[in-house]
Scaffold this motif. Structure first.
Motif, PDB file in Angstrom:
ATOM      1  N   PRO A   6     -31.809   0.305  28.747  1.00  0.00           N
ATOM      2  CA  PRO A   6     -30.622   0.697  27.999  1.00  0.00           C
ATOM      3  C   PRO A   6     -29.851  -0.530  27.532  1.00  0.00           C
ATOM      4  N   SER A   7     -29.154  -0.363  26.448  1.00  0.00           N
ATOM      5  CA  SER A   7     -28.340  -1.444  25.903  1.00  0.00           C
ATOM      6  C   SER A   7     -27.134  -1.665  26.818  1.00  0.00           C
ATOM      7  N   ALA A   8     -26.632  -2.867  26.830  1.00  0.00           N
ATOM      8  CA  ALA A   8     -25.469  -3.190  27.651  1.00  0.00           C
ATOM      9  C   ALA A   8     -24.243  -2.444  27.133  1.00  0.00           C
ATOM     10  N   LEU A   9     -23.388  -2.045  28.048  1.00  0.00           N
ATOM     11  CA  LEU A   9     -22.150  -1.359  27.685  1.00  0.00           C
ATOM     12  C   LEU A   9     -20.975  -2.294  27.931  1.00  0.00           C
ATOM     13  N   LEU A  10     -20.022  -2.261  27.033  1.00  0.00           N
ATOM     14  CA  LEU A  10     -18.852  -3.128  27.109  1.00  0.00           C
ATOM     15  C   LEU A  10     -17.577  -2.300  27.159  1.00  0.00           C
ATOM     16  N   SER A  11     -16.635  -2.735  27.980  1.00  0.00           N
ATOM     17  CA  SER A  11     -15.314  -2.108  28.016  1.00  0.00           C
ATOM     18  C   SER A  11     -14.429  -2.776  26.962  1.00  0.00           C
ATOM     19  N   ILE A  12     -13.254  -2.233  26.765  1.00  0.00           N
ATOM     20  CA  ILE A  12     -12.299  -2.842  25.830  1.00  0.00           C
ATOM     21  C   ILE A  12     -11.961  -4.261  26.280  1.00  0.00           C
ATOM     22  N   ALA A  13     -11.792  -4.463  27.589  1.00  0.00           N
ATOM     23  CA  ALA A  13     -11.493  -5.804  28.112  1.00  0.00           C
ATOM     24  C   ALA A  13     -12.648  -6.769  27.856  1.00  0.00           C
ATOM     25  N   ASP A  14     -13.885  -6.291  28.022  1.00  0.00           N
ATOM     26  CA  ASP A  14     -15.066  -7.135  27.761  1.00  0.00           C
ATOM     27  C   ASP A  14     -15.110  -7.562  26.292  1.00  0.00           C
ATOM     28  N   ILE A  15     -14.874  -6.609  25.397  1.00  0.00           N
ATOM     29  CA  ILE A  15     -14.916  -6.898  23.959  1.00  0.00           C
ATOM     30  C   ILE A  15     -13.840  -7.913  23.605  1.00  0.00           C
ATOM     31  N   ALA A  16     -12.638  -7.710  24.134  1.00  0.00           N
ATOM     32  CA  ALA A  16     -11.541  -8.642  23.855  1.00  0.00           C
ATOM     33  C   ALA A  16     -11.897 -10.053  24.315  1.00  0.00           C
ATOM     34  N   ARG A  17     -12.444 -10.161  25.506  1.00  0.00           N
ATOM     35  CA  ARG A  17     -12.797 -11.476  26.050  1.00  0.00           C
ATOM     36  C   ARG A  17     -13.923 -12.128  25.254  1.00  0.00           C
ATOM     37  N   LEU A  18     -14.980 -11.372  24.951  1.00  0.00           N
ATOM     38  CA  LEU A  18     -16.136 -11.926  24.249  1.00  0.00           C
ATOM     39  C   LEU A  18     -15.825 -12.381  22.824  1.00  0.00           C
ATOM     40  N   GLY A  20     -12.630 -12.957  21.522  1.00  0.00           N
ATOM     41  CA  GLY A  20     -11.373 -13.679  21.359  1.00  0.00           C
ATOM     42  C   GLY A  20     -10.263 -12.829  20.750  1.00  0.00           C
ATOM     43  N   LEU A  21     -10.224 -11.556  21.097  1.00  0.00           N
ATOM     44  CA  LEU A  21      -9.210 -10.645  20.591  1.00  0.00           C
ATOM     45  C   LEU A  21      -8.317 -10.203  21.746  1.00  0.00           C
ATOM     46  N   ALA A  22      -7.112  -9.736  21.427  1.00  0.00           N
ATOM     47  CA  ALA A  22      -6.249  -9.149  22.449  1.00  0.00           C
ATOM     48  C   ALA A  22      -6.752  -7.739  22.752  1.00  0.00           C
ATOM     49  N   GLN A  23      -6.573  -7.297  23.984  1.00  0.00           N
ATOM     50  CA  GLN A  23      -6.999  -5.951  24.346  1.00  0.00           C
ATOM     51  C   GLN A  23      -6.286  -4.901  23.501  1.00  0.00           C
ATOM     52  N   THR A  24      -5.017  -5.139  23.203  1.00  0.00           N
ATOM     53  CA  THR A  24      -4.280  -4.176  22.368  1.00  0.00           C
ATOM     54  C   THR A  24      -4.870  -4.098  20.964  1.00  0.00           C
ATOM     55  N   THR A  25      -5.395  -5.207  20.465  1.00  0.00           N
ATOM     56  CA  THR A  25      -6.037  -5.212  19.144  1.00  0.00           C
ATOM     57  C   THR A  25      -7.302  -4.356  19.171  1.00  0.00           C
ATOM     58  N   VAL A  26      -8.107  -4.510  20.214  1.00  0.00           N
ATOM     59  CA  VAL A  26      -9.336  -3.726  20.333  1.00  0.00           C
ATOM     60  C   VAL A  26      -8.991  -2.245  20.469  1.00  0.00           C
ATOM     61  N   ARG A  27      -7.958  -1.926  21.275  1.00  0.00           N
ATOM     62  CA  ARG A  27      -7.527  -0.526  21.406  1.00  0.00           C
ATOM     63  C   ARG A  27      -7.080   0.038  20.062  1.00  0.00           C
ATOM     64  N   THR A  28      -6.367  -0.768  19.288  1.00  0.00           N
ATOM     65  CA  THR A  28      -5.903  -0.329  17.971  1.00  0.00           C
ATOM     66  C   THR A  28      -7.093  -0.074  17.049  1.00  0.00           C
ATOM     67  N   TYR A  29      -8.057  -1.005  17.009  1.00  0.00           N
ATOM     68  CA  TYR A  29      -9.256  -0.804  16.176  1.00  0.00           C
ATOM     69  C   TYR A  29      -9.966   0.486  16.568  1.00  0.00           C
ATOM     70  N   ASN A  30     -10.114   0.711  17.886  1.00  0.00           N
ATOM     71  CA  ASN A  30     -10.794   1.909  18.375  1.00  0.00           C
ATOM     72  C   ASN A  30      -9.990   3.161  18.000  1.00  0.00           C
ATOM     73  N   HIS A  45     -17.542  -0.019   7.939  1.00  0.00           N
ATOM     74  CA  HIS A  45     -17.617  -0.910   9.097  1.00  0.00           C
ATOM     75  C   HIS A  45     -16.459  -0.674  10.051  1.00  0.00           C
ATOM     76  N   ASP A  46     -16.183   0.602  10.343  1.00  0.00           N
ATOM     77  CA  ASP A  46     -15.201   0.943  11.361  1.00  0.00           C
ATOM     78  C   ASP A  46     -15.706   0.505  12.733  1.00  0.00           C
ATOM     79  N   PHE A  47     -14.777   0.378  13.648  1.00  0.00           N
ATOM     80  CA  PHE A  47     -15.127   0.071  15.029  1.00  0.00           C
ATOM     81  C   PHE A  47     -16.062   1.174  15.534  1.00  0.00           C
ATOM     82  N   PRO A  48     -17.115   0.816  16.282  1.00  0.00           N
ATOM     83  CA  PRO A  48     -18.075   1.834  16.723  1.00  0.00           C
ATOM     84  C   PRO A  48     -17.457   2.844  17.694  1.00  0.00           C
TER      85      PRO A  48
END
Length: 115
Positions: A6-18, A20-30, A45-48
């Motif tokens: 299976p493909s690796a799964l990422l949390s919002i915190a993982d995406i932000a860290r990988l 270079g985004l703020a977690q709130t930015t990733v939450r907003t995109y989602n 090209h919306d957030f998946p």
């Protein structure tokens, strides 16, 4: 033969860290992408969409996030107001389209000193 892992799964915190985004930015995109998906107005090209959850926390496919990040528009895409061009002679700010169309002033004759 195709890989069965299976493909690796990422949390919002993982995406932000990988990426270079703020977690709130990733939450907003989602959140914005989820609203558009519900309304049927998703963009190319919306957030998946989340592929899984742990409790109430969404998890995203790492490959889909990578594709999204690679195709995301960069800063300044979409135009906006053009920057002003600083006139070093007069010290005034002029928008670039006006600066290109302005005729330069003819040189002035030196003032004669009165005696």
């Amino acid at each position: 033969m195709a890989s069965s892992s299976p493909s690796a799964l990422l949390s919002i915190a993982d995406i932000a860290r990988l990426y270079g985004l703020a977690q709130t930015t990733v939450r907003t995109y989602n959140g914005q992408a989820a609203q558009r998906r519900r309304a049927g107005t998703s963009r190319r090209h919306d957030f998946p969409a989340p592929t899984s959850r742990i409790g109430n926390s969404p998890l995203f496919d790492a490959e889909q996030v990578q594709v999204w990040f690679d195709h995301r528009p960069g800063r300044g895409v979409g135009g906006g107001r053009p920057p002003k061009v600083r006139d070093t002679i007069s010290g005034s700010d002029t928008p670039p389209e006006e600066a290109a169309s302005c005729d330069p002033e003819p040189p002035r004759a030196p003032a004669q000193a009165s005696r």
